[in-house]
Design a protein around this motif. Structure first.
Motif, PDB file in Angstrom:
ATOM      1  N   THR A 141       0.761  -0.996   0.182  1.00 36.43           N
ATOM      2  CA  THR A 141      -0.384  -0.095   0.227  1.00 36.43           C
ATOM      3  C   THR A 141       0.504   1.247   0.494  1.00 36.43           C
ATOM      4  O   THR A 141       0.012   2.285   0.302  1.00 36.43           O
ATOM      5  N   SER A 142       2.366   1.516   0.767  1.00 34.84           N
ATOM      6  CA  SER A 142       2.845   2.479   0.005  1.00 34.84           C
ATOM      7  C   SER A 142       3.239   3.219  -0.949  1.00 34.84           C
ATOM      8  O   SER A 142       3.629   3.931  -1.107  1.00 34.84           O
ATOM      9  N   ARG A 143       2.554   2.050  -2.212  1.00 38.12           N
ATOM     10  CA  ARG A 143       2.684   2.940  -3.834  1.00 38.12           C
ATOM     11  C   ARG A 143       3.671   2.779  -4.173  1.00 38.12           C
ATOM     12  O   ARG A 143       4.636   3.745  -5.385  1.00 38.12           O
ATOM     13  N   THR A 144       5.456   2.874  -3.000  1.00 42.00           N
ATOM     14  CA  THR A 144       6.224   3.395  -3.671  1.00 42.00           C
ATOM     15  C   THR A 144       7.306   1.526  -4.243  1.00 42.00           C
ATOM     16  O   THR A 144       8.232   1.662  -4.521  1.00 42.00           O
ATOM     17  N   GLY A 145       6.842   0.645  -3.769  1.00 43.43           N
ATOM     18  CA  GLY A 145       7.372  -0.638  -3.992  1.00 43.43           C
ATOM     19  C   GLY A 145       7.381  -1.311  -2.946  1.00 43.43           C
ATOM     20  O   GLY A 145       6.787  -0.443  -1.806  1.00 43.43           O
ATOM     21  N   CYS A 146       7.058  -2.550  -2.379  1.00 44.08           N
ATOM     22  CA  CYS A 146       7.446  -2.967  -0.946  1.00 44.08           C
ATOM     23  C   CYS A 146       8.703  -2.857  -0.558  1.00 44.08           C
ATOM     24  O   CYS A 146       9.623  -3.588  -1.324  1.00 44.08           O
ATOM     25  N   SER A 147       8.174  -3.499   0.653  1.00 46.30           N
ATOM     26  CA  SER A 147      10.266  -2.986   2.198  1.00 46.30           C
ATOM     27  C   SER A 147      10.260  -4.058   1.898  1.00 46.30           C
ATOM     28  O   SER A 147       9.766  -5.528   2.146  1.00 46.30           O
TER      29      SER A 147
END
Length: 209
Positions: A141-147
């Motif tokens: 859900t960060s919309r920047t990629g998964c951590s």
């Protein structure tokens, strides 16, 4: 004139070959293109990859042959490719709409792969639709990629974390998202061992005795 239904005319009406039309067969018919009025000019059949309805008018430009009314979600000068936002094989009428998860898809990507339907995923995001995090990653859900989970090997039971909040599965007495801390009411070096404060009291009572 004895028979009023029969009359003479000076107009000459030609019988045209396939692909030609007009009184003098000097124009290309529907679904054909070219310019028969110039030396060597002729009418050729438009090639729209069988992705038009030839029973309808205006399928292609009568001068250039460019297809104008592509069907089955196709596009291109010959209706030979899937239109924007679709993928598949235009020649087989199999163009399907792209299905890309907006949370995991790179917003700079125009669409999915026109052949496979693979969406352009953000870092550490996988799946044809970019709808899930790669193994040992979280927070789509960060919309920047998964951590990365980055679970502590000392305090975690395994390296896989919760895909929503990233919580690692901690061993007893360990806490924190990465299981790299001691739980409340525990003490010690989490890189070695976390002990309960109760056990300290029992140890101290034995020493006093």
């Amino acid at each position: 004139i004895d028979n009023p239904a029969v009359f003479s005319t000076k107009n000459v009406i030609c019988h045209c070959k396939p692909g030609y039309t007009g009184e003098h067969c000097d124009r290309c018919d529907e679904n054909y293109f070219g310019d028969p009025t110039i030396p060597g000019g002729e009418c050729q059949q438009c090639d729209c990859s069988n992705n038009t309805d030839i029973s309808q008018p205006g399928n292609c430009d009568r001068k250039t042959g460019e297809c104008l009314k592509c069907l089955y979600n196709t596009a291109g000068t010959k209706c030979e490719e899937c239109k924007h936002g679709y993928y598949g094989n235009a020649l087989e009428h199999s163009c399907a709409q792209c299905v890309c998860n907006e949370l995991g898809t790179d917003p700079r990507s125009a669409s999915c792969d026109v052949k496979t339907g693979q969406c352009s995923c953000l870092p550490n995001v996988v799946g044809k639709s970019c709808d899930r995090c790669d193994e040992n990653h979280f927070n789509l859900t960060s919309r920047t990629g998964c951590s990365k989970c980055d679970c502590d090997p000392q305090g975690s039971n395994k390296m896989t974390c919760n895909e929503i909040d990233g919580q690692c599965p901690c061993k007893p007495t360990f806490g924190g998202r990465r299981c790299d801390e001691c739980l409340d009411r525990h003490w010690g070096d989490p890189r070695v061992e976390c002990r309960s404060k109760c056990s300290v009291k029992r140890y101290m009572s034995k020493v006093i005795e």
